[in-house]
Motif scaffolding. Structure first.
Motif, PDB file in Angstrom:
ATOM      1  N   THR A 430       0.809  -1.222   0.000  1.00 18.65           N
ATOM      2  CA  THR A 430       0.000   0.000   0.000  1.00 18.65           C
ATOM      3  C   THR A 430       0.843   1.273   0.000  1.00 18.65           C
ATOM      4  O   THR A 430       0.288   2.367   0.086  1.00 18.65           O
ATOM      5  CB  THR A 430      -0.924   0.006   1.220  1.00 18.65           C
ATOM      6  OG1 THR A 430      -0.129   0.003   2.422  1.00 18.65           O
ATOM      7  CG2 THR A 430      -1.833  -1.217   1.221  1.00 18.65           C
ATOM      8  N   ASP A 431       2.169   1.105  -0.047  1.00 17.92           N
ATOM      9  CA  ASP A 431       3.069   2.263   0.010  1.00 17.92           C
ATOM     10  C   ASP A 431       2.820   3.088   1.276  1.00 17.92           C
ATOM     11  O   ASP A 431       2.826   4.326   1.256  1.00 17.92           O
ATOM     12  CB  ASP A 431       2.902   3.135  -1.228  1.00 17.92           C
ATOM     13  CG  ASP A 431       4.051   4.133  -1.376  1.00 17.92           C
ATOM     14  OD1 ASP A 431       5.160   3.838  -0.903  1.00 17.92           O
ATOM     15  OD2 ASP A 431       3.809   5.216  -1.943  1.00 17.92           O
ATOM     16  N   GLY A 432       2.607   2.401   2.387  1.00 18.46           N
ATOM     17  CA  GLY A 432       2.437   3.078   3.670  1.00 18.46           C
ATOM     18  C   GLY A 432       1.020   3.531   3.977  1.00 18.46           C
ATOM     19  O   GLY A 432       0.771   4.070   5.061  1.00 18.46           O
ATOM     20  N   LYS A 433       0.078   3.308   3.051  1.00 12.10           N
ATOM     21  CA  LYS A 433      -1.304   3.758   3.263  1.00 12.10           C
ATOM     22  C   LYS A 433      -2.135   2.615   3.857  1.00 12.10           C
ATOM     23  O   LYS A 433      -3.035   2.062   3.222  1.00 12.10           O
ATOM     24  CB  LYS A 433      -1.904   4.244   1.956  1.00 12.10           C
ATOM     25  CG  LYS A 433      -1.146   5.429   1.357  1.00 12.10           C
ATOM     26  CD  LYS A 433      -1.692   5.813  -0.013  1.00 12.10           C
ATOM     27  CE  LYS A 433      -0.891   6.954  -0.624  1.00 12.10           C
ATOM     28  NZ  LYS A 433      -1.390   7.315  -1.986  1.00 12.10           N
ATOM     29  N   CYS A 434      -1.793   2.248   5.081  1.00 15.58           N
ATOM     30  CA  CYS A 434      -2.465   1.159   5.772  1.00 15.58           C
ATOM     31  C   CYS A 434      -2.432   1.449   7.270  1.00 15.58           C
ATOM     32  O   CYS A 434      -1.937   2.496   7.695  1.00 15.58           O
ATOM     33  CB  CYS A 434      -1.792  -0.182   5.459  1.00 15.58           C
ATOM     34  SG  CYS A 434      -0.070  -0.255   5.979  1.00 15.58           S
ATOM     35  N   PRO A 440      -2.082   4.801  11.734  1.00 12.76           N
ATOM     36  CA  PRO A 440      -1.269   5.026  10.532  1.00 12.76           C
ATOM     37  C   PRO A 440       0.199   4.777  10.845  1.00 12.76           C
ATOM     38  O   PRO A 440       0.700   5.178  11.904  1.00 12.76           O
ATOM     39  CB  PRO A 440      -1.526   6.505  10.188  1.00 12.76           C
ATOM     40  CG  PRO A 440      -2.832   6.808  10.832  1.00 12.76           C
ATOM     41  CD  PRO A 440      -2.895   5.985  12.090  1.00 12.76           C
ATOM     42  N   LYS A 458      10.490   3.538   1.728  1.00 11.04           N
ATOM     43  CA  LYS A 458      10.082   3.879   3.089  1.00 11.04           C
ATOM     44  C   LYS A 458      10.538   2.780   4.032  1.00 11.04           C
ATOM     45  O   LYS A 458      10.396   1.590   3.744  1.00 11.04           O
ATOM     46  CB  LYS A 458       8.558   4.039   3.176  1.00 11.04           C
ATOM     47  CG  LYS A 458       7.984   5.199   2.377  1.00 11.04           C
ATOM     48  CD  LYS A 458       6.468   5.269   2.532  1.00 11.04           C
ATOM     49  CE  LYS A 458       5.881   6.504   1.845  1.00 11.04           C
ATOM     50  NZ  LYS A 458       6.016   6.420   0.387  1.00 11.04           N
TER      51      LYS A 458
END
Length: 540
Positions: A430-434, A440, A458
């Protein structure tokens, strides 16, 4: 014309002298590094005498130096020249990033590595000869390969128990049944490399995109079911496997050795990609491997030898030994727990096979040689699964309560390891979108170099990965302890796997951290300051 005094010094240094790297002076104050492009490169001409042209042509010096010590060419006031080296590679560029300093106000070793990671070379580092060179590149490969064979067959002989008899060296050549079994196994795994979709790994620094075969879980399920069904026409199949186990491991070793030799020859004469690597002694190149992701017959060699042949043994050996134990001793809670945990571990591997192939550093960055491809067909069945083989002749003596308590603990650690892997996988997907633990995630922005230029990444510092840097290794070790603890009455022998894997994990984490430093530089230094512990929170 040079764009700066530093560029002029570098051009003179590389074009005329080709002699030395300058050590970064860590004891200097931070003020000397704030504008490094404007600092005067202080090198005494007397320390840069030209080398013998013949000697310079014969010996290529690394930009890495002794044991990764000479990392950079840096412009630092009052920098002390190193002793003469051998021919520095030409046509390089150095990106002096001076905005990042260590935790104590001066460039840290992480900063040195991050600067070195921006060093573009036409010839990759070659080691400098010496006593350490001889030991590391000549002695270690011989000791590791020879020791692997000797220890394996001694353990298999000893593990047969009181009925083992004298050691027979002919065991190391296999027998008719062993060669039939191993031949069918290797051919079976070979055919399955053409069944399933394709999975692609991260692009390498030289532009190769690794390609793997999918469908690992389907391969495991059909292989295990087929082996069980073979007991219908051959009821004694597990007994034959157990009685000839040492010969099967020997035949498997010869097949793995043959594959390692073929990979070595292929790396010398027919590489898939023209990757420039430093020359090493032949014995080290054979042991370490030459190519990173070689393909043989259209599929990945590392996946074939490790994930298919090697891990197939991880399903067959516990199953066969458990059937023999039931026939010989009847139900035993300790052996049952060992068998179930081994099976769950194998199922988990094949369920996440694509992650192992595409995301673990030991597979994505280790080369295909004897260490990874040649040794797996002997080390996995002969050493990693020795405890299960050992317990056939030495049945566990633990109580039912203790055995099933260890089972519950093993399941807990397997679930925790799954959560650890899932956090990392979901974060990347999710490229950090989780959400991590309901919040977050926190992370560190990082950059790294590829053949296509700079890319961003990241570094996760939330959840389990915000507590320990290698917590997946911690849970893997504890799973192995719960699996083999049922045989603790017999001393150290049931824990051979734990000793080997513990040593490998310690070795791997040091290599992993070095490679991460090389890749992410100062961002990884920041990560290590935030997450200071490697294996156990608050301890180590």
């Amino acid at each position: 014309m040079c764009s700066s005094e530093v560029d002029c010094a570098i051009e003179e240094f590389s074009g005329k002298r080709a002699k030395d790297l300058v050590r970064l002076v860590e004891k200097s104050s931070s003020s000397k590094f704030k504008d490094m492009e404007k600092e005067r490169m202080c090198m005494k001409t007397s320390g840069l005498h030209p080398s013998n042209p013949v000697k310079a042509q014969q010996e290529k010096q690394s930009c890495e130096g002794r044991f990764q010590g000479r990392k950079l060419l840096c412009a630092v006031r009052k920098a002390r020249p190193l002793p003469p080296s051998r021919g520095l590679a030409k046509n390089f560029k150095v990106n002096f990033n001076t905005s990042d300093e260590g935790a104590f106000g001066r460039p840290s070793p992480f900063h040195v590595l991050s600067t070195y990671s921006n060093l573009k070379m036409t010839v990759l580092p070659a080691p400098e000869k010496g006593l350490h060179y001889i030991f590391r590149y000549y002695a270690v490969p011989v000791l590791m390969m020879g020791g692997n064979i000797i220890i394996t067959f001694y353990c298999l002989w000893y593990g047969k128990g009181p009925d083992r008899g004298p050691f027979d060296p002919c065991v190391m050549m296999g027998n008719a049944f062993a060669w039939k079994f191993v031949g069918i196994l290797f051919i079976w795994c070979f055919l399955w490399m053409y069944i399933g979709g394709k999975v692609y790994g991260p692009v390498t620094d030289y532009g190769q995109i690794p390609e793997y075969t999918g469908g690992g879980f389907r391969f495991y399920f059909i292989t295990t079911a087929s082996y069980i069904l073979l007991h219908i026409p051959y009821p004694k199949l597990s007994w034959w496997f157990y009685e000839n186990f040492a010969q099967i491991v020997a035949a498997s070793h010869w097949c793995g050795l043959t594959i390692a030799v073929l990979l070595f020859i292929k790396g010398k004469v027919a590489r898939d990609y023209d990757e420039k690597i430093a020359p090493y002694p032949l014995i080290h190149e054979f042991y370490r491997g030459i190519e990173l992701h070689p393909h043989i017959f259209g599929f990945d060699a590392k996946q074939y030898t490790v994930a298919r042949v090697g891990m197939t043994y991880w399903s067959i050996v516990p199953l066969s030994c458990y059937f023999v134990s039931l026939d010989k001793w009847g139900y035993n809670a300790g052996f049952t727990v060992n068998f179930i945990l081994q099976t769950i571990y194998t199922v988990k591997f094949y369920f996440w096979e694509w992650e192992y192939m595409t995301q673990t550093l030991d597979n994505t960055l280790d080369r295909a040689g004897y260490y990874l491809c040649g040794a797996s067909p002997i080390s996995i069945p002969g050493l990693c699964l020795f405890s299960t083989f050992f317990m056939v002749a030495h049945p566990p003596l633990v109580s039912n309560f203790t055995a099933w308590l260890l089972f519950v603990m093993g399941i807990v650690f397997i679930i925790l390891e799954y959560q650890v892997d899932h956090q990392k996988t979901e974060f990347r997907r999710t490229d950090g979108k989780c959400l991590v633990w309901g919040k977050p995630p926190k992370y560190i922005e990082a950059e790294y170099e590829t053949s296509e230029g700079k890319k961003k990444s990241k570094l996760l510092i939330s959840g389990y990965w915000g507590k320990v840097r290698h917590i997946n290794y911690t849970f893997d070790i504890t799973i192995g302890l719960c699996t083999n603890m049922v045989g603790y009455h017999y001393g150290i022998w049931p824990f051979l796997y734990n000793i080997i894997m513990g040593s490998l994990h310690i070795h791997r984490l040091t290599r992993d951290e070095y490679k991460c430093m090389m890749k992410y530089g100062h961002a990884y230094e920041k990560y290590c300051r935030i997450v200071p512990y490697r294996l156990i929170p608050g301890v180590v």
